[in-house]
Scaffold this active site. Sequence first.
Site, mmCIF file in Angstrom:
data_model
loop_
_atom_site.group_PDB
_atom_site.id
_atom_site.type_symbol
_atom_site.label_atom_id
_atom_site.label_comp_id
_atom_site.label_asym_id
_atom_site.label_seq_id
_atom_site.Cartn_x
_atom_site.Cartn_y
_atom_site.Cartn_z
ATOM 1 N N HIS A 284 21.986 -2.133 61.576
ATOM 2 C CA HIS A 284 22.902 -1.343 62.472
ATOM 3 C C HIS A 284 23.244 -1.971 63.925
ATOM 4 C CE1 HIS A 284 23.873 2.602 64.858
ATOM 5 N NE2 HIS A 284 24.543 2.432 63.905
ATOM 6 N N HIS A 513 30.382 6.471 71.532
ATOM 7 C CA HIS A 513 29.530 5.997 70.232
ATOM 8 C C HIS A 513 28.530 5.143 70.912
ATOM 9 C CE1 HIS A 513 29.176 3.168 66.926
ATOM 10 N NE2 HIS A 513 29.044 4.246 66.485
#
Length: 615
Positions: A284, A513
Site C-alpha cells: 500500500h 484520501h
Amino acid sequence: MFNFPYVSFVNNRVPRVIAFCLFFIGCSFVAFILVSLGRFSFLFSTLERRQSTNHTSKARKPFLDNIYHGGWDSESKEYTIPDELSQNADVILQQLKLLEKLYPKDSKEHKNKNVQTKCKSDGMKTEKRASSPKPSTSSDAGTRSEIESSSNLAKKQKITKNIRDYVPVVVEKGQMARKLEAAAPYNFFLTAITDSKPTHNEPLTITLQEILDESLGTIVESVQINFMVDIGWLLGHYYFAGILDTPLLVLYGDDTPELQTISKHKPKVKAIKVKMPTPFSTSHTKMMLLAYQDGSMRVVVSTANLYEDDWHNRTQGVWISPLLEPLAEDADTAAGESPTNFRQDLMLYLVEYKYAELQPWIARIRRTDFSAINVFFIGSVPGGHREGPRGHPWGHGRVSSILQKHCAPIDESVPVVCQSSSIGSLGANVQAWIQNDFLNSLRRDCKPLGIRKFPQFKMIYPSFCNVSSSHDGMLGGGCLPYSRNTNDKQPWLKSYLHQWTSKLRHRSRAMPHIKSYTRFNLEDKSIYWFLLTSANLSKAAWGSFNKNSSIQACLRIANFEAGVLFLPRFVIGEDTFPLGTVRDGIPPFPLPYDVPLTPYSPDDKPFLMDYLHEL
C-alpha cells in the site's frame, strides 16, 4: 427385467455393451445441457453483478430517464421533479448527478459550470460541478510514435501534445525549486484540486508535474512504489516532463494487464508486482525515489495512487525531501546520516521487499548525504516483529519507540486525532485495539508512562453529507472503501467520528484520501507531532500485538506502508509546532483540515462504499 422400452429393445436386439454406450451418451448429453444452462446462468449473474458495480443498475429507472431527458428547464437550468417523488428528492438528485457523469448530454447549456437542480415542491437545490475529465486508461500515455512504438497501450485514445489537454491543473514550469524552498521547514504539500481554483495558486499546493519539474534536478532514473498504477497515465506525465526515455522501476500492488506487458513495449520500464504473504496483505506504500544527473537524489512520500482520479478532486498529502547530495568517494560509511536515522530506516525498509532490482538504489542511498532530512521514516512491513536494539522496527510500535525518545511531555488531556480514507475492523469496543494497542503507542512521550489516563480518541472520516456535497457528488466517495459489513460490527465508533472540513485550505468538497495522525492543543495553539502516511486506521496497516507470545509481544503486520513523522525538536528545534499563527518567525504547521473539529450530529452517518452500489 426392466419395463422401460429402450431396455426391452436392448435385451432383444442389441448387445448389452452397445446398450451401455448408448445409455452413457444419453446421460452425457443431458449433463452437458444442464452444465451449459448453469454456465449461462453464471454468465448472466456475473453480468448482473458487473452492472450493479457500475453504480447505474438502480439508477436507470424509467422515471429517472424521463426526468433526465425531459425534466430539464433550460431557462432556470434546473431539473423539475414531480410532486409525487418529492419525498425522495435528495436521492433522485444524486442519481441524476451520477447519470450526468456517466451519460453526459451534448447540449452546451447543460455543461454550464453553475447548473443547479431543484425539487419542484420545496425548491431544494444542489450545486452541480462541471464535468470531470474522463477516467484515465493506460492508452492515455501519449502518441504512438512518442510513447507506444509498436505497443497496444493506445488502443482507445491518444493524448495531444498540448499538456493542458491532458493535465487539468497546469502551472508554470521551472518554479518548483522556489516553491519547495518557500515550504521549508515542513516540505509538506497537498495536491491541487481541479474544481477548487483557489488551490491552484496556493503556495502549499503541488501537482505531479511539479514533482518531476526540471528545476528540482534533471531526472535520469526513478522508482515508483505504489498500490494502484495506471502506467499509461504515469508515462504521459513522464512524457510531458521530458523524462519518458529514462529507466523506471515500478513496484505495484494492484495488477493490470498493461503493467504485466509494459516492458515488452517500453524496455526501460520494469514493473514488478509485489508478492505478499497472504491474500489479505496489501502493498500500500506510495513513495518515489528520484535520481538526478548530477548524482544527487530525492525521496517523495505521498498518499496518492498513480492514476488520474487520485490527482483530480481528492485531498492528498505529499512530503518532498530536500536535495540529497552524493557523498565523497572516501567518506566514512557512517557519514551523511540524518539526525532522525532516516537513511538507515529507509534502507532497512527497501531490503524487506527482497528484490534484486532495488539493490542499486540501496547502494545509492548508502552513498548519499541524508543529513538535511528532518523527519522520521515510519514503515510497516508484513510479518511478526519484536522489539530490538533500536526499539520496535515497524508499525505503531515504531512510532511508540520514537515518541518515547524524542517527544516533549504531553498532558493526557490532549487528544490523539486520527484521519484516514478507510477504517478496518477495530474490535467490539474502543478498548479492544484502539486503546490497548494503537493509542497505547501514540500516547507516549519522553516521560515515563506511569499511571495515566488514555488520551481522548478522535477520528476524522467523511460523513454521508460530506460526500454528497463534494465536487464529484456521491462518486467522491469512490476513494472511501469503508463497508457496511465492517461498520455494523463497530457501532461504538460513531461517537468518536468527526466531519471532514477544510475551508481554510479550500478542500472541504475534495474528499480526503490523505491519512494523518497528530496531537494538538487548541488552548495554547500547539502541535506536538504530526504523521503523514499511507496507512489507514487498521490492524493490517499498523499491526496488532500478539499477547499470547511466550517470550515477548510480537507485532503482527499485514501490509507494506510508508510515512513520515514530524517531530518539532528535529524540524524547528522546539517542543511544539505553531498552530494557526506564526510564532517567533516560525510558520504554523499546515494541517490539512480545519480546527476545532466538527463532531458528527445525531443524524450524521459515515459514508459507506455500499451507498455507491445502491444508487
